[in-house]
Design a protein around this motif. Structure first.
Motif, PDB file in Angstrom:
ATOM      1  N   THR A  30       6.602   0.865 -10.297  1.00  0.00           N
ATOM      2  CA  THR A  30       6.834   0.819  -9.282  1.00  0.00           C
ATOM      3  C   THR A  30       5.218   2.104  -8.754  1.00  0.00           C
ATOM      4  O   THR A  30       4.673   2.638  -9.314  1.00  0.00           O
ATOM      5  CB  THR A  30       7.338   2.448  -8.335  1.00  0.00           C
ATOM      6  OG1 THR A  30       7.829   3.346  -9.394  1.00  0.00           O
ATOM      7  CG2 THR A  30       8.989   1.417  -9.124  1.00  0.00           C
ATOM      8  N   VAL A  31       4.952   1.650  -7.257  1.00  0.00           N
ATOM      9  CA  VAL A  31       3.582   2.334  -6.637  1.00  0.00           C
ATOM     10  C   VAL A  31       3.940   3.151  -5.567  1.00  0.00           C
ATOM     11  O   VAL A  31       4.913   3.015  -4.637  1.00  0.00           O
ATOM     12  CB  VAL A  31       3.000   1.118  -6.436  1.00  0.00           C
ATOM     13  CG1 VAL A  31       1.031   1.897  -6.026  1.00  0.00           C
ATOM     14  CG2 VAL A  31       2.546  -0.109  -7.671  1.00  0.00           C
ATOM     15  N   LYS A  32       3.729   4.517  -5.867  1.00  0.00           N
ATOM     16  CA  LYS A  32       3.221   5.334  -5.093  1.00  0.00           C
ATOM     17  C   LYS A  32       1.992   5.518  -4.313  1.00  0.00           C
ATOM     18  O   LYS A  32       2.180   6.553  -5.295  1.00  0.00           O
ATOM     19  CB  LYS A  32       4.340   6.637  -5.461  1.00  0.00           C
ATOM     20  CG  LYS A  32       4.905   7.612  -4.100  1.00  0.00           C
ATOM     21  CD  LYS A  32       5.743   8.994  -4.542  1.00  0.00           C
ATOM     22  CE  LYS A  32       6.056   9.502  -3.308  1.00  0.00           C
ATOM     23  NZ  LYS A  32       6.789  11.152  -3.670  1.00  0.00           N
ATOM     24  N   ASP A  33       2.193   6.340  -2.884  1.00  0.00           N
ATOM     25  CA  ASP A  33       0.674   6.751  -2.425  1.00  0.00           C
ATOM     26  C   ASP A  33       0.885   8.276  -2.421  1.00  0.00           C
ATOM     27  O   ASP A  33       1.919   8.399  -1.874  1.00  0.00           O
ATOM     28  CB  ASP A  33       0.636   5.843  -1.385  1.00  0.00           C
ATOM     29  CG  ASP A  33      -0.317   6.581  -0.654  1.00  0.00           C
ATOM     30  OD1 ASP A  33      -1.203   7.687  -1.156  1.00  0.00           O
ATOM     31  OD2 ASP A  33      -1.372   5.742   0.188  1.00  0.00           O
ATOM     32  N   ILE A  34       0.504   8.654  -3.695  1.00  0.00           N
ATOM     33  CA  ILE A  34       0.387  10.448  -3.051  1.00  0.00           C
ATOM     34  C   ILE A  34      -0.353  10.617  -2.028  1.00  0.00           C
ATOM     35  O   ILE A  34       0.109  11.575  -1.207  1.00  0.00           O
ATOM     36  CB  ILE A  34      -0.860  10.829  -4.302  1.00  0.00           C
ATOM     37  CG1 ILE A  34       0.085  10.170  -5.983  1.00  0.00           C
ATOM     38  CG2 ILE A  34      -0.837  12.048  -4.474  1.00  0.00           C
ATOM     39  CD1 ILE A  34      -0.572  10.406  -7.085  1.00  0.00           C
ATOM     40  N   LEU A  35      -1.719  10.046  -1.812  1.00  0.00           N
ATOM     41  CA  LEU A  35      -1.812  11.075  -1.011  1.00  0.00           C
ATOM     42  C   LEU A  35      -1.424  11.258   0.979  1.00  0.00           C
ATOM     43  O   LEU A  35      -0.729  11.691   2.016  1.00  0.00           O
ATOM     44  CB  LEU A  35      -3.668  10.074   0.054  1.00  0.00           C
ATOM     45  CG  LEU A  35      -4.030  10.191  -1.210  1.00  0.00           C
ATOM     46  CD1 LEU A  35      -5.993   9.816  -0.929  1.00  0.00           C
ATOM     47  CD2 LEU A  35      -4.351  11.714  -1.693  1.00  0.00           C
ATOM     48  N   GLU A  36      -0.365   9.337   1.272  1.00  0.00           N
ATOM     49  CA  GLU A  36       0.721   9.679   2.020  1.00  0.00           C
ATOM     50  C   GLU A  36       1.716   9.922   1.870  1.00  0.00           C
ATOM     51  O   GLU A  36       3.003   9.701   2.202  1.00  0.00           O
ATOM     52  CB  GLU A  36       0.842   7.919   2.517  1.00  0.00           C
ATOM     53  CG  GLU A  36      -0.348   7.213   2.635  1.00  0.00           C
ATOM     54  CD  GLU A  36      -0.894   7.837   4.327  1.00  0.00           C
ATOM     55  OE1 GLU A  36      -0.168   8.293   5.302  1.00  0.00           O
ATOM     56  OE2 GLU A  36      -1.769   7.801   4.164  1.00  0.00           O
ATOM     57  N   ARG A  37       2.643   9.762   0.493  1.00  0.00           N
ATOM     58  CA  ARG A  37       3.630  10.736  -0.240  1.00  0.00           C
ATOM     59  C   ARG A  37       4.620   9.331   0.530  1.00  0.00           C
ATOM     60  O   ARG A  37       5.415  10.090   0.956  1.00  0.00           O
ATOM     61  CB  ARG A  37       4.233  11.721   0.413  1.00  0.00           C
ATOM     62  CG  ARG A  37       2.875  12.953   0.039  1.00  0.00           C
ATOM     63  CD  ARG A  37       3.132  14.434   0.624  1.00  0.00           C
ATOM     64  NE  ARG A  37       2.667  15.482  -0.093  1.00  0.00           N
ATOM     65  CZ  ARG A  37       2.783  16.411   0.075  1.00  0.00           C
ATOM     66  NH1 ARG A  37       3.410  16.930   1.582  1.00  0.00           N
ATOM     67  NH2 ARG A  37       1.575  17.839  -0.033  1.00  0.00           N
ATOM     68  N   LYS A  38       4.553   8.146   0.380  1.00  0.00           N
ATOM     69  CA  LYS A  38       5.277   6.667   0.919  1.00  0.00           C
ATOM     70  C   LYS A  38       4.998   6.429  -0.431  1.00  0.00           C
ATOM     71  O   LYS A  38       4.073   5.499  -1.605  1.00  0.00           O
ATOM     72  CB  LYS A  38       5.519   7.089   1.536  1.00  0.00           C
ATOM     73  CG  LYS A  38       4.127   6.240   2.227  1.00  0.00           C
ATOM     74  CD  LYS A  38       4.212   5.464   3.457  1.00  0.00           C
ATOM     75  CE  LYS A  38       2.875   4.777   3.850  1.00  0.00           C
ATOM     76  NZ  LYS A  38       2.710   4.218   5.447  1.00  0.00           N
ATOM     77  N   PRO A  39       6.085   5.327  -0.807  1.00  0.00           N
ATOM     78  CA  PRO A  39       6.546   4.673  -1.711  1.00  0.00           C
ATOM     79  C   PRO A  39       5.182   2.675  -1.081  1.00  0.00           C
ATOM     80  O   PRO A  39       5.402   3.224  -0.117  1.00  0.00           O
ATOM     81  CB  PRO A  39       7.946   4.014  -2.392  1.00  0.00           C
ATOM     82  CG  PRO A  39       8.567   4.187  -1.384  1.00  0.00           C
ATOM     83  CD  PRO A  39       7.335   5.331  -0.178  1.00  0.00           C
ATOM     84  N   ALA A  40       4.812   2.001  -1.746  1.00  0.00           N
ATOM     85  CA  ALA A  40       4.252   1.104  -2.007  1.00  0.00           C
ATOM     86  C   ALA A  40       5.551  -0.262  -1.218  1.00  0.00           C
ATOM     87  O   ALA A  40       6.524   0.288  -2.287  1.00  0.00           O
ATOM     88  CB  ALA A  40       3.648   0.685  -2.560  1.00  0.00           C
ATOM     89  N   ALA A  41       5.212  -1.306  -0.496  1.00  0.00           N
ATOM     90  CA  ALA A  41       5.700  -1.870  -0.320  1.00  0.00           C
ATOM     91  C   ALA A  41       6.847  -2.599  -1.626  1.00  0.00           C
ATOM     92  O   ALA A  41       7.716  -3.327  -1.260  1.00  0.00           O
ATOM     93  CB  ALA A  41       6.150  -3.152   1.213  1.00  0.00           C
ATOM     94  N   GLU A  42       5.984  -3.231  -2.662  1.00  0.00           N
ATOM     95  CA  GLU A  42       6.005  -4.136  -3.513  1.00  0.00           C
ATOM     96  C   GLU A  42       5.373  -3.041  -5.005  1.00  0.00           C
ATOM     97  O   GLU A  42       4.622  -2.411  -4.914  1.00  0.00           O
ATOM     98  CB  GLU A  42       5.352  -5.505  -3.303  1.00  0.00           C
ATOM     99  CG  GLU A  42       5.507  -6.174  -2.307  1.00  0.00           C
ATOM    100  CD  GLU A  42       4.954  -7.236  -2.316  1.00  0.00           C
ATOM    101  OE1 GLU A  42       4.195  -7.608  -3.194  1.00  0.00           O
ATOM    102  OE2 GLU A  42       4.827  -8.381  -1.227  1.00  0.00           O
ATOM    103  N   PRO A  43       6.120  -3.763  -6.033  1.00  0.00           N
ATOM    104  CA  PRO A  43       6.078  -2.817  -6.854  1.00  0.00           C
ATOM    105  C   PRO A  43       5.053  -3.874  -7.473  1.00  0.00           C
ATOM    106  O   PRO A  43       4.579  -4.554  -7.507  1.00  0.00           O
ATOM    107  CB  PRO A  43       7.627  -3.686  -8.107  1.00  0.00           C
ATOM    108  CG  PRO A  43       7.948  -4.340  -7.523  1.00  0.00           C
ATOM    109  CD  PRO A  43       7.730  -4.594  -5.889  1.00  0.00           C
ATOM    110  N   ALA A  44       4.312  -3.171  -8.921  1.00  0.00           N
ATOM    111  CA  ALA A  44       2.709  -4.107  -9.384  1.00  0.00           C
ATOM    112  C   ALA A  44       3.632  -4.660 -10.519  1.00  0.00           C
ATOM    113  O   ALA A  44       4.160  -3.987 -11.413  1.00  0.00           O
ATOM    114  CB  ALA A  44       1.957  -2.977  -9.560  1.00  0.00           C
TER     115      ALA A  44
END
Length: 66
Positions: A30-44
Motif C-alpha cells: 500500500t502506498v500512502k502520500d505522507i505530505l498529502e496524508r492520504k492513500p494512493a489510488a493503487e497499490p505498488a
C-alpha cells in the motif's frame, strides 16, 4: 519503508523505480502520500510511480506490505 524523491529540475519530472531496486520483496505494497496524508489510488506491485513531481519539489510516500 519511506521513500523520498526530490526533483532538482526546473521542470516537472516523472519518476519510476522498481520495488526490487529498493530491496522490497513483498508482492504488493500500500502506498500512502505522507505530505498529502492520504492513500494512493493503487497499490505498488512491481513499480513505484510518481507522476509529474513539480519543479524543485518532492514526493514522500510510505510503503507498507499488504
Amino acid at each position: 519503508m519511506a521513500v523520498l524523491f526530490i526533483n532538482h529540475s526546473p521542470k516537472p519530472q516523472t519518476y519510476n523505480i522498481t520495488l526490487a531496486k529498493l530491496n522490497l520483496t513483498a508482492s504488493s505494497y500500500t502506498v500512502k502520500d505522507i505530505l498529502e496524508r492520504k492513500p494512493a489510488a493503487e497499490p505498488a506491485t512491481s513499480l513505484l510511480k510518481f507522476e509529474a513531481v513539480p519543479a524543485y519539489d518532492s514526493a514522500f510516500v510510505l510503503l507498507t506490505p499488504k
